[in-house]
Design an enzyme around this catalytic site. Structure first.
Site, PDB file in Angstrom:
ATOM      1  N   ASP A 204     -59.666  82.212  41.802  1.00  0.00           N
ATOM      2  CA  ASP A 204     -60.748  81.230  41.681  1.00  0.00           C
ATOM      3  C   ASP A 204     -61.719  81.664  40.578  1.00  0.00           C
ATOM      4  O   ASP A 204     -61.612  82.759  40.024  1.00  0.00           O
ATOM      5  CB  ASP A 204     -61.472  81.148  43.029  1.00  0.00           C
ATOM      6  CG  ASP A 204     -62.351  79.900  43.165  1.00  0.00           C
ATOM      7  OD1 ASP A 204     -62.216  78.977  42.347  1.00  0.00           O
ATOM      8  OD2 ASP A 204     -63.164  79.855  44.103  1.00  0.00           O
TER       9      ASP A 204
ATOM     10  N   ASP B 252     -62.942  71.602  43.098  1.00  0.00           N
ATOM     11  CA  ASP B 252     -63.897  71.224  44.147  1.00  0.00           C
ATOM     12  C   ASP B 252     -64.174  69.731  44.164  1.00  0.00           C
ATOM     13  O   ASP B 252     -65.191  69.261  43.659  1.00  0.00           O
ATOM     14  CB  ASP B 252     -65.206  71.989  43.941  1.00  0.00           C
ATOM     15  CG  ASP B 252     -65.018  73.486  44.122  1.00  0.00           C
ATOM     16  OD1 ASP B 252     -63.981  73.891  44.695  1.00  0.00           O
ATOM     17  OD2 ASP B 252     -65.884  74.254  43.697  1.00  0.00           O
TER      18      ASP B 252
ATOM     19  N   GLU C  33     -62.856  80.144  35.017  1.00  0.00           N
ATOM     20  CA  GLU C  33     -63.082  79.368  33.778  1.00  0.00           C
ATOM     21  C   GLU C  33     -63.572  80.257  32.646  1.00  0.00           C
ATOM     22  O   GLU C  33     -63.311  79.906  31.489  1.00  0.00           O
ATOM     23  CB  GLU C  33     -64.073  78.240  34.059  1.00  0.00           C
ATOM     24  CG  GLU C  33     -63.560  77.203  35.049  1.00  0.00           C
ATOM     25  CD  GLU C  33     -63.475  77.707  36.481  1.00  0.00           C
ATOM     26  OE1 GLU C  33     -64.273  78.606  36.836  1.00  0.00           O
ATOM     27  OE2 GLU C  33     -62.595  77.265  37.226  1.00  0.00           O
TER      28      GLU C  33
END
Lengths: 724, 724
Positions: free
Chosen positions: A318, A431, A321
């Protein structure tokens, strides 16, 4: 610019000196690159270090691709900015999500892929209705053009170029339960027990960030998870795979081994001054591992042993980015401006305080201020921004799993990715929200991501952010049976979404829904492998299969494999929906339960079909077959499949290839699998059945019996049982 | 609790001592209120000063009403919190908007209205699928129960109770152009000239907050609008109504007359200490006029003379929830917490800074901290919170227009409102977004607001926030021709949305679209008056007209008047859509242009109909008529209507009543209007036409000619012209 021809109908145009991204598995030989002046299709202009590609669009042009993006399935009419960002509110105007897949299909014309690892802006008929304007933030990039008018051919060529999609273990086709967070072993055990006691199948339970000690990656909080190895085995025995989250940010904390090793070996990204770059994420102040550096990947990959040694085979990477809550220096500057207001009357400076704080997170200038040391030189993160998630996965897979659990399949979800990522792992859709509108986003993205090679993927079923209603969870769970990744997930502070949290009736519907998914696994698993073998999307829009005008516009129905069309209910309070049934006739199964098969034949056309809250509309294409495993199981590998039920709608002849293997290794590559080829042919008086088994000595099918349930043109059922 | 029966089938249950809200026009006599113990339908419990009403829902129950709320047309499955708030992001999970209309219809069962002016929470099948749980933040309220199983009857009774809907001037049915902001006279003139030069009809241009001097209400910035009276006349001559915005917050500024008068006369809301309450909105620090005080309303109402004396007849009262950016004291406390961080290392306190600033705006505690002095005593704003917008409108209308321009009709939009507001003014739908999803919200809200008596209303066409694409603006403008209020509006910093800002083809489509609207005005205006006379929603869901099962589920089609069904295209890149055609046959007009009538007959059923970008699907019901004014006009009152075209689809007999008046006064109430009753009957060989004119001496119809264009069962056209 230089040019070469690759593969069947792929042309590569190399502009300047692009960074070698690892997106493709086929690399041109330097010697084959010839100078060239012009590119077909595009008008190309360089403006201040940016390259602008312009393409005229005809009124009827439909544009597809771009993988994980918002907007329609047809991407026309919106701006997409490919620059990975952690934005938790996927409202329709948003331009960036977590991943970058700069692959575009112009249906009936051609396709292209821009291999460039930082910002690309696709303005597709937005600023001007009849222009696609692509702005690449550089003069150095590769442009691949796929010269085929057929979308499926373009995709196949893209996959030949960028690699064969990743294959998860078979259990990953089971139902998976997630929540931010099940914070301790006790909670997870309760959840697991609930599934078993309530007879609701489930294969995986996720561990979100709270399992770690102070959010330190590769640690386990002993208070919450005493004797973790035993806990993992216990769960495994009950048929549950634990899936821990792994975040890249390494907490700055003396004596914390990962931190110490990273600093000692210069494994972390550095700033302009050569000091470790500091960003704040869940653990507080952290450093980012420089996954672009092969040595760092080696180090990081081995860390997964902590989990794999215990038998864990599922992970989600997770925050890669990478997400940045804030960088201390920027926050300090911001706060200093606020401190200056002290002892002053504060009026509309309020908006400075309010609006500017949003600019502290994921700020582009921060990505410009830290660096990667790659085999090709030093680059700012901004220059290679879209690669971080992929290279984290590359560390996990190539330096982790392939070495520590060679030949074992793994589930690896990542939040961020770049083209090529689909070879080694997959992504989930980030999300989303418990919004009805996000079911349509889910459907469209399943198709777009499949085009980009992410055959196995899915959204957070029921929605991650915001609260969900019982009806929303039911309808999304029903949609989910057709999602390769079937994971229910919800965020801290929102309503729980486990199948039993509403009422008995909802629980019953959800139990039947999940059981239907499990019954369908032989079909899904076989078709998934068939898709991989044919380099043909597993989940696909109608127009990949049918050529009528309406099929091109349908964005809320999809084919899963070649036999099933899903038409999920995605409106609140709807007890039915419109469906387009192209070309062929269809066998309609209004499924409230995998055992009760209320079948009806539909002629091609457009219909409003009914679907009460407990009903899932399933359309089976004329002259095709599906497979069911009618034995009730708690998890995928609980029992060998002894009997297959073949359901078909046959007016001429239909064929299906059942595929099975151990579900856990790559031994299928060495022939350790079984294929059962099933053919059903209409004869004058009934049906003719052919069953042909192709199995190796090392992998013998457990299937002993095949039951046929074939429907004819009038909807009459023909049954037959074969022992094999 | 006490009880009395009112009207035909309305029961009033009075709980405690409710505040007299002004919602109803019929008030019970005290003597008629009898003690009672039980209320039908509801289980009622009092918990800590809150009253909880619970109602069991059957699986098939459909719930309607609640006026301006998000969620489906069928309100089931969501929580709605009626507490006026200025939230500019209408994402699906939001519970509160600007208005409160606590009127609910349980189709086929009954309806009810809770007259209570502060927070009411409607949990409709959300927490529990089969329960409606209503939490009223008080023990004092009126509960009206309408005992009819027919939704239309329930609405009629609600309107008998709360009053006949407001009627705007006729020009308000023309196209209206808005933007935050056209900041000065020069810009507005340019916009106006563009409309006229490009031959695009338009009746109104809005003036957003920038026309004021420093955002001071009832001022005009002389620099931007030199010689404002002349400017207003000039615009009027060209056929443009200027519509200025009016905000309640009065800037605290010495020598500013409105401020000085307000302070001098105690016209502003005060805080606990008896000092003028300070809230920050556009002008900076402001005071809020206490509209609950009749004296204040008198003072405020007269202020509109500034505009009405110049001939201005259109207004929008904004920010009247009232919106509060922040209250200085609360901001100070917040900033003090930040100042404490000075010289400290700031880690995850970041989230305190980030998340808490959002709590500064429209904070409930602030509404608890200022007071209204009403004829019934002193109340905190929180206690009467939902009334502020209504009482501002009451000031504007009853103390303003009714006195300063008696007998003249006005356009008055408000952002906030309460039940009963529909008698004196209307609302627009607040700050929506340029999202495709918000077209569906627009459609649903048109129907729900019509149920609550807001017959004339509309959303910001093209979307207020976020950027719009050319296609979105086209499709929304096409939807807009069926919206009573047809206003295009967009926010500062977003893409312009005037009809000519995209390209020539889009401009052409939008010109034709707006011209079609103007051609339809005779139909719309007549049906609007017919709706008022019959107390029957002007815009209504299919199930008000047809009783089949699918009609009950359709939320994206609607009837406007009795003859036209709108089926707008609300998906990007769609070149058609599904439509449900209930019961009757339908004449389908795929309208790209009001002059070209490509008509086709459809049998009842479900269809995918085509609609290219320039095509607006219009369905005319079997045995009904519509009217067109085929003369091209630049604005509604430019030319008298000399010729009417009657288009009809007649298989038996059809009737329509054309209504016209001066469009500007209430003289129609004294018989100064014309009605032309038109009947078309199928005969053996063709059609029989009846035209009956009902006009008064004081108002003579300008219509000289009626052209009939009647389609028969086979789609054959029958024409006939009558001079009258």
């Amino acid at each position: 610019m230089r040019f070469t021809r690759l593969l069947n109908f792929t042309k590569l145009y190399r502009f300047g000196k692009p960074f070698a991204t690892d997106a493709t598995v086929i690399k041109p030989e330097e010697k084959d690159l010839k100078n060239c002046e012009k590119v077909n299709y595009f008008d190309i202009k360089v403006k201040e270090n940016k390259t602008v590609l312009t393409l005229n669009l005809d009124y009827e042009d439909r544009i597809y691709g771009l993988g994980e993006t918002l907007g329609g399935l047809n991407k026309r009419g919106k701006i997409y900015k490919l620059y990975a960002t952690d934005d938790p509110v996927h409202s329709p105007e948003k331009e960036s999500l977590y991943s970058s897949h700069p692959f575009v299909i112009i249906d009936k014309k051609f396709g292209f892929f821009i291999d460039y690892p930082s910002e690309i802006i696709f303005d597709i008929g937005y600023t001007k209705f009849d222009e696609m304007i692509i702005t690449i933030n550089s003069k150095d990039f590769d442009l691949y053009i796929f010269e085929s008018k057929r979308a499926l051919e373009v995709i196949r060529e893209y996959l030949r170029l960028t690699g064969i999609p990743y294959i998860p273990p078979k259990w990953a086709f089971g139902y998976q339960q997630c929540r931010w967070s099940y914070p301790d072993a006790k909670t997870i055990k309760n959840i697991a027990n609930n599934f078993r006691e309530k007879g609701i199948p489930c294969d995986a339970i996720y561990m979100d960030i709270d399992y770690m000690k102070d959010y330190k990656v590769f640690t386990i909080d002993e208070n919450k998870f005493p004797n973790f190895p035993e806990f993992v085995s216990e769960m495994k025995e009950k048929g549950f795979n634990l899936v821990p989250i792994v975040d890249p940010g390494v907490k700055i904390e003396k004596k914390y081994d990962v931190y110490e090793e990273g600093v000692e070996n210069n494994y972390f990204c550095k700033d302009e001054k050569g000091e470790e770059f500091v960003a704040t994420v869940w653990p507080g102040f952290t450093h980012f591992p420089d996954f672009l550096n092969p040595e760092v990947r080696k180090w990081w990959g081995e860390k997964y042993k902590l989990f794999t040694d215990l038998g864990i085979r599922g992970f989600w990477n997770d925050m890669n980015e990478p997400s940045i809550f804030f960088v201390p220096e920027r926050l300090k500057n911001y706060l200093d401006k606020i401190y200056e207001l002290k002892n002053k009357e504060v009026g509309l400076e309020f908006f400075m305080i309010k609006d500017k704080i949003l600019l502290l997170s994921n700020n582009r200038d921060d990505y410009k201020s830290f660096y990667h040391v790659t085999p090709y030189g030093k680059y700012s993160n901004d220059q290679l921004h879209n690669l971080y998630g992929y290279y984290m996965a590359k560390a996990t897979v190539e330096e982790g799993f392939e070495k520590i659990i060679p030949n074992e399949r793994y589930l690896l979800l990542s939040r961020s990715s770049y083209s090529g990522h689909h070879r080694i792992a997959t992504i989930w859709m980030g999300d989303n929200m418990s919004w009805w509108e996000h079911m349509l986003v889910n459907i469209r993205m399943l198709m777009s991501l499949n085009m980009a090679g992410f055959f196995y993927t899915g959204a957070d079923i029921g929605g991650f952010g915001a609260n969900s209603s019982p009806e929303l969870v039911v309808r999304w769970m029903q949609l989910g049976i057709f999602s390769p990744l079937y994971r229910n997930h919800s965020a801290l502070g929102t309503r729980n979404q486990e199948p039993w949290v509403f009422d008995e009736n909802i629980e019953k519907i959800l139990r039947n829904t999940i059981k239907l998914r499990y019954a369908l696994i032989p079909y899904l698993y076989s078709e998934f492998f068939n898709s991989i073998n044919n380099l043909k999307p597993f989940i696909s829009p109608l127009f990949f299969h049918f050529d009528d005008k309406i099929s091109k516009e349908v964005e809320d129905q999809f084919m899963i494999g070649n036999s099933i069309m899903a038409t999920p209910i995605i409106q609140p309070n709807a007890r039915g929906r419109y469906v387009h049934l192209p070309e062929a006739k269809w066998l309609y199964w209004s499924a409230s339960n995998f055992k009760e098969r209320n079948m009806k034949i539909y002629e091609p056309g457009d219909y409003y079909i009914k679907a009460e809250l407990n009903e899932i509309p399933i359309f089976i294409k004329e002259n095709s077959l599906i497979l069911l495993n009618e034995e009730e199981i708690n998890y995928v590998n609980e029992k060998p499949i002894k009997e297959l039920t073949v359901i078909g709608f046959v007016t001429g002849s239909a064929e299906f290839t059942y595929f099975d293997d151990d579900g856990e290794t790559y031994n299928f590559k060495n022939g350790k699998y079984v294929k059962i080829n099933i053919v059903v042919k209409k004869t004058e008086n009934g049906y003719n059945y052919e069953i042909e088994k192709d199995e190796s000595e090392d992998f013998v099918s457990t299937v002993e019996r095949i039951k046929f349930e074939i429907y004819d043109e009038k909807g009459n059922k023909h049954t037959q049982i074969f022992e094999i």
